[in-house]
Write an enzyme that holds these catalytic residues in place. Sequence first.
Site, PDB file in Angstrom:
ATOM      1  N   LYS A   1      -7.754  -9.599  -8.879  1.00  0.00           N
ATOM      2  CA  LYS A   1      -8.795  -9.842  -7.874  1.00  0.00           C
ATOM      3  C   LYS A   1      -9.995  -8.925  -8.094  1.00  0.00           C
ATOM      4  O   LYS A   1      -9.812  -7.762  -8.463  1.00  0.00           O
ATOM      5  CB  LYS A   1      -8.209  -9.538  -6.492  1.00  0.00           C
ATOM      6  CG  LYS A   1      -8.326 -10.692  -5.507  1.00  0.00           C
ATOM      7  CD  LYS A   1      -7.641 -10.373  -4.199  1.00  0.00           C
ATOM      8  CE  LYS A   1      -8.609  -9.754  -3.204  1.00  0.00           C
ATOM      9  NZ  LYS A   1      -8.112  -9.786  -1.819  1.00  0.00           N
TER      10      LYS A   1
ATOM     11  N   LYS B   1       0.816  -1.220   0.000  1.00  0.00           N
ATOM     12  CA  LYS B   1       0.000   0.000   0.000  1.00  0.00           C
ATOM     13  C   LYS B   1       0.842   1.259   0.000  1.00  0.00           C
ATOM     14  O   LYS B   1       0.432   2.281  -0.547  1.00  0.00           O
ATOM     15  CB  LYS B   1      -0.951   0.020   1.211  1.00  0.00           C
ATOM     16  CG  LYS B   1      -2.127  -0.924   1.077  1.00  0.00           C
ATOM     17  CD  LYS B   1      -3.246  -0.495   2.019  1.00  0.00           C
ATOM     18  CE  LYS B   1      -4.438  -1.428   1.915  1.00  0.00           C
ATOM     19  NZ  LYS B   1      -5.474  -1.106   2.900  1.00  0.00           N
TER      20      LYS B   1
ATOM     21  N   LYS C   1     -12.963  -3.578  -4.730  1.00  0.00           N
ATOM     22  CA  LYS C   1     -13.778  -2.371  -4.572  1.00  0.00           C
ATOM     23  C   LYS C   1     -13.162  -1.206  -5.320  1.00  0.00           C
ATOM     24  O   LYS C   1     -13.850  -0.255  -5.666  1.00  0.00           O
ATOM     25  CB  LYS C   1     -13.807  -1.969  -3.092  1.00  0.00           C
ATOM     26  CG  LYS C   1     -14.528  -2.903  -2.161  1.00  0.00           C
ATOM     27  CD  LYS C   1     -14.186  -2.482  -0.737  1.00  0.00           C
ATOM     28  CE  LYS C   1     -14.785  -3.386   0.290  1.00  0.00           C
ATOM     29  NZ  LYS C   1     -14.185  -3.154   1.611  1.00  0.00           N
TER      30      LYS C   1
HETATM   31  P1  AMP Z   1     -11.540  -5.760   1.550  1.00  0.00           P
HETATM   32  O1  AMP Z   1     -12.534  -5.635   0.427  1.00  0.00           O
HETATM   33  O2  AMP Z   1     -10.128  -5.861   1.049  1.00  0.00           O
HETATM   34  O3  AMP Z   1     -11.741  -4.754   2.652  1.00  0.00           O
HETATM   35  O4  AMP Z   1     -11.774  -7.187   2.226  1.00  0.00           O
HETATM   36  C1  AMP Z   1     -12.834  -7.516   3.089  1.00  0.00           C
HETATM   37  C2  AMP Z   1     -12.951  -9.026   3.175  1.00  0.00           C
HETATM   38  O5  AMP Z   1     -13.388  -9.589   1.911  1.00  0.00           O
HETATM   39  C3  AMP Z   1     -11.622  -9.748   3.507  1.00  0.00           C
HETATM   40  O6  AMP Z   1     -11.884 -10.830   4.392  1.00  0.00           O
HETATM   41  C4  AMP Z   1     -11.136 -10.233   2.168  1.00  0.00           C
HETATM   42  O7  AMP Z   1     -10.315 -11.379   2.295  1.00  0.00           O
HETATM   43  C5  AMP Z   1     -12.442 -10.538   1.414  1.00  0.00           C
HETATM   44  N1  AMP Z   1     -12.275 -10.315  -0.048  1.00  0.00           N
HETATM   45  C6  AMP Z   1     -12.051  -9.113  -0.651  1.00  0.00           C
HETATM   46  N2  AMP Z   1     -11.962  -9.252  -2.002  1.00  0.00           N
HETATM   47  C7  AMP Z   1     -12.131 -10.578  -2.268  1.00  0.00           C
HETATM   48  C8  AMP Z   1     -12.140 -11.368  -3.474  1.00  0.00           C
HETATM   49  N3  AMP Z   1     -11.985 -10.817  -4.684  1.00  0.00           N
HETATM   50  N4  AMP Z   1     -12.353 -12.713  -3.354  1.00  0.00           N
HETATM   51  C9  AMP Z   1     -12.532 -13.268  -2.136  1.00  0.00           C
HETATM   52  N5  AMP Z   1     -12.524 -12.587  -0.968  1.00  0.00           N
HETATM   53  C10 AMP Z   1     -12.329 -11.257  -1.008  1.00  0.00           C
END
Ligand code: AMP
Length: 351
Positions: free
Chosen positions: A213, A130, A216
């Site tokens: 991946k 990051k 968001k």
């Molecule tokens: P974040 O969106 O990075 O804040 O992640 C929030 C939660 O969602 C975490 O537990 C991540 O591991 C899960 N997560 C985020 N993006 C993915 C993805 N593309 N596939 C599976 N899990 C995800």
Amino acid sequence: MNRIFSGIQPTNQLHLGNYLGALRNWVRLQESTASQPALQKSNVSQPALRGAENFFCVVDLHALTVPQDPESLRRSTREVTAAFIAAGIDPERSVIFAQSTVPAHAELAWLLGTLTPMGWLNRMTQFKEKSGKHREDSGLGLYSYPVLMAADILLYKGTHVPVGEDQKQHVELARDIAGAFNRRFGSEYFPLPEPLIQSEAARIMSLRDGSKKMSKSDESDYSRINLTDDADAIALKFRKAKSDSDLLPDNVEALGARPEADNLITIYAALSDQTKAQAVAHFAGQQFSKLKTELADLAVEKLSPIGTRMRELMSDQAELDRLLKRGTERAAAVANPILRGAQDLMGLVRS
Ligand code: AMP
Ligand code: TRP
């Protein structure tokens, strides 16, 4: 007493990856921890966790480690809360709250920061990613982020932490910090928390590029299915998803060379509660378009009730805030005595 703790940052919209990789697993854990077998709807067997308490937190203080628009942050915090509930987290059986409303998180983070060597933080890959080339300019909060995450977990004497693979290193750091506290101040005050990593559907990829991946922060909204997308948007996004021109294979190994087919099969399998092998067998020798059509129907069936419920919850802000407030009270009732105990052990005075 086993306690499950996890969190999601209120940044932008939640998407299918968040649902399949995180929220759905939390719901299953909630079901498997139910003490009355009547409430056991899932086939996930975690007998060791029966009777555990669940804490699911909207981690707004973590979101502040990168610049946020204040109004969007407030809105996202409510929206993520709505997503938790719409996905099936029951605000009675689990404690749902916003991190900043329990000040003990920030207080324990300070205490734990005094026990965390900088060398440990220097090893964190997420900070390296990051901060990138702008290490000198990135904020102290981004650097000490894992200490706050350790505080989140330890404040509840959390024992199990369901997270994606990307967060495993942070949970291991929380274990190390708990160990450092226990060695220094005696007593087995903090249990050593364990990461719970669900491997199937752990990584849902972008609909535009099977090697990235689903995220968001991707610029293209067509790269992801947002939990608030309506049926038309869901169907359209799957129709426009990147594909290749071959017929679908009859074995899982052949998907290795076809990231887009692999991703859509993974999503299909996860949404229909099948193994990938079963989903592959179902589509063997078919056109790619058939997979897209069936997937769109299935996704609409499974996701649009969640989106509808989210919109309902979002339209009654007073009720959402009431639920959050109740979560704050329940969380604080557990957290404050644990913070107090740590303060006592460290030699702080009581007023
Ligand atoms: P974040 O969106 O990075 O804040 O992640 C929030 C939660 O969602 C975490 O537990 C991540 O591991 C899960 N997560 C985020 N993006 C993915 C993805 N593309 N596939 C599976 N899990 C995800
Ligand atoms: N860092 C986690 C993420 O980005 C979110 C998080 C904050 C968390 N505190 C936590 C997850 C405590 C589990 C436990 O996904």
